[in-house]
Design an enzyme around this catalytic site. Structure first.
Site, PDB file in Angstrom:
ATOM      1  N   GLU A  48       0.870  -1.180   0.000  1.00 12.24           N
ATOM      2  CA  GLU A  48       0.000   0.000   0.000  1.00 12.24           C
ATOM      3  C   GLU A  48       0.902   1.224   0.000  1.00 12.24           C
ATOM      4  O   GLU A  48       1.635   1.464   0.955  1.00 12.24           O
ATOM      5  CB  GLU A  48      -0.897  -0.014   1.250  1.00 12.24           C
ATOM      6  CG  GLU A  48      -1.714   1.260   1.419  1.00 12.24           C
ATOM      7  CD  GLU A  48      -2.376   1.342   2.802  1.00 12.24           C
ATOM      8  OE1 GLU A  48      -2.697   0.287   3.388  1.00 12.24           O
ATOM      9  OE2 GLU A  48      -2.547   2.468   3.297  1.00 12.24           O
ATOM     10  N   ARG A  52       0.846  10.398   0.495  1.00 16.05           N
ATOM     11  CA  ARG A  52       1.249  11.442   1.447  1.00 16.05           C
ATOM     12  C   ARG A  52       2.454  12.213   0.976  1.00 16.05           C
ATOM     13  O   ARG A  52       2.917  13.117   1.681  1.00 16.05           O
ATOM     14  CB  ARG A  52       1.588  10.818   2.802  1.00 16.05           C
ATOM     15  CG  ARG A  52       0.418  10.154   3.468  1.00 16.05           C
ATOM     16  CD  ARG A  52       0.786   9.679   4.847  1.00 16.05           C
ATOM     17  NE  ARG A  52      -0.152   8.669   5.270  1.00 16.05           N
ATOM     18  CZ  ARG A  52      -0.018   7.936   6.364  1.00 16.05           C
ATOM     19  NH1 ARG A  52       1.012   8.106   7.159  1.00 16.05           N
ATOM     20  NH2 ARG A  52      -0.914   7.032   6.672  1.00 16.05           N
ATOM     21  N   THR A  76      -4.122   6.134   2.219  1.00 19.99           N
ATOM     22  CA  THR A  76      -4.388   7.509   2.621  1.00 19.99           C
ATOM     23  C   THR A  76      -5.224   8.235   1.560  1.00 19.99           C
ATOM     24  O   THR A  76      -5.017   9.406   1.276  1.00 19.99           O
ATOM     25  CB  THR A  76      -3.086   8.292   2.913  1.00 19.99           C
ATOM     26  OG1 THR A  76      -2.141   7.437   3.578  1.00 19.99           O
ATOM     27  CG2 THR A  76      -3.350   9.469   3.832  1.00 19.99           C
ATOM     28  N   LYS A 136     -10.706  -1.937   6.836  1.00 18.46           N
ATOM     29  CA  LYS A 136      -9.550  -1.567   7.643  1.00 18.46           C
ATOM     30  C   LYS A 136     -10.079  -1.086   9.004  1.00 18.46           C
ATOM     31  O   LYS A 136     -11.085  -0.368   9.058  1.00 18.46           O
ATOM     32  CB  LYS A 136      -8.810  -0.436   6.918  1.00 18.46           C
ATOM     33  CG  LYS A 136      -7.702   0.235   7.690  1.00 18.46           C
ATOM     34  CD  LYS A 136      -6.944   1.183   6.756  1.00 18.46           C
ATOM     35  CE  LYS A 136      -6.007   2.082   7.524  1.00 18.46           C
ATOM     36  NZ  LYS A 136      -5.082   2.808   6.625  1.00 18.46           N
TER      37      LYS A 136
HETATM   38  C1  3PG Z   1      -0.317   4.971   8.912  1.00 21.29           C
HETATM   39  O1  3PG Z   1      -1.116   5.704   9.424  1.00 21.29           O
HETATM   40  O2  3PG Z   1       0.747   5.357   8.417  1.00 21.29           O
HETATM   41  C2  3PG Z   1      -0.633   3.543   8.792  1.00 21.29           C
HETATM   42  O3  3PG Z   1      -1.830   3.284   9.435  1.00 21.29           O
HETATM   43  C3  3PG Z   1       0.439   2.710   9.374  1.00 21.29           C
HETATM   44  O4  3PG Z   1       0.528   2.948  10.708  1.00 21.29           O
HETATM   45  P1  3PG Z   1       1.829   2.485  11.486  1.00 21.29           P
HETATM   46  O5  3PG Z   1       2.948   3.396  11.049  1.00 21.29           O
HETATM   47  O6  3PG Z   1       1.457   2.645  12.933  1.00 21.29           O
HETATM   48  O7  3PG Z   1       2.098   1.055  11.108  1.00 21.29           O
END
Ligand code: 3PG
Length: 217
Positions: A48, A52, A76, A136
């Site tokens: 994934e 960002r 995201t 999710k």
């Molecule tokens: C995020 O918000 O980047 C993802 O949900 C992954 O979260 P994590 O960095 O806590 O694994």
């Protein structure tokens, strides 16, 4: 439907590819292909890429074009416009941190599998009303963790989750042991410093380690 060449029909197929969906934030598009190959080499054929960074769409394009053996998703995704851009760039599935009315409509019409995020039972019921049964759970640790999902599995057993947010090698097995968890999501396979150093062997090593995340009793 994914362009990846894998036999992927819906989000449940993607959730079943590996115990972990690696959540990756790509700063440099040059790293996209080697990191995707490193995950595949470690036995994790899914990724994934979070939307960002300015590099994200280019990373999706490169991975879709050059690593057909991986199931590539965009994460995201906050609104339908971003979802469309991600799919145009090559995303074979779409992950969102939450659910909005416009995203629910988009998912209903989408031609790619989607993994929308929920953190409350009401959101879960809204998703279920639309026939969405793969979700999710975000932010997993902050929103109640494994005990929350165990409790939700009583009244709503037909939904399968990918908890994400705060998942580590230490707590992943506790989630994977639950009957309503197919996989977890997490960024620990591809930390920023490892990618910045170009240490793709370390990505492969971390991916291999996820084989030990067998569900515990
Ligand atoms: C995020 O918000 O980047 C993802 O949900 C992954 O979260 P994590 O960095 O806590 O694994």
């Amino acid at each position: 439907m994914s362009d990846s060449g894998r036999d992927i029909h819906d989000i449940h197929d993607i959730m079943g590819l590996a115990p972990v969906i690696p959540v990756v934030t790509v700063e440099d598009p040059e790293t996209a292909v080697p990191l995707a190959r490193a995950l595949v080499d470690g036995g994790v054929p899914t990724i994934e890429v979070t939307l960002r960074t300015p590099a994200a769409l280019e990373a999706l394009r490169r991975i879709a074009a050059e690593v057909p053996e991986i199931a590539i998703g965009a994460g995201t995704v906050l609104d339908p416009r971003q979802a469309d851009r991600a799919v145009d760039a090559g995303a074979g599935f779409v992950v969102t941190p939450g659910l909005t009315p416009s995203l629910l409509r988009w998912i209903g019409e989408a031609e790619v599998p989607c993994l929308p995020g929920v953190s409350t039972v009401s959101q879960l019921m809204e998703a279920l009303e639309q026939g969405i049964t793969g979700l999710k759970f975000f932010p997993a640790e902050a929103a109640g963790g494994a005990p929350y999902l165990r409790a939700v599995g009583g009244p709503v057993p037909e939904v399968t989750f990918c908890p994400t947010g705060g998942i580590t090698p230490s707590n992943a097995s506790g989630y994977l042991a639950l009957g309503n968890v197919a996989c977890v999501g997490g960024s620990w396979l591809t930390p920023r410093e490892v990618l910045a150093a170009g240490d793709f062997a370390e990505v492969t090593r971390r991916a291999r380690e996820t084989r030990q995340l067998a569900p515990t009793a």
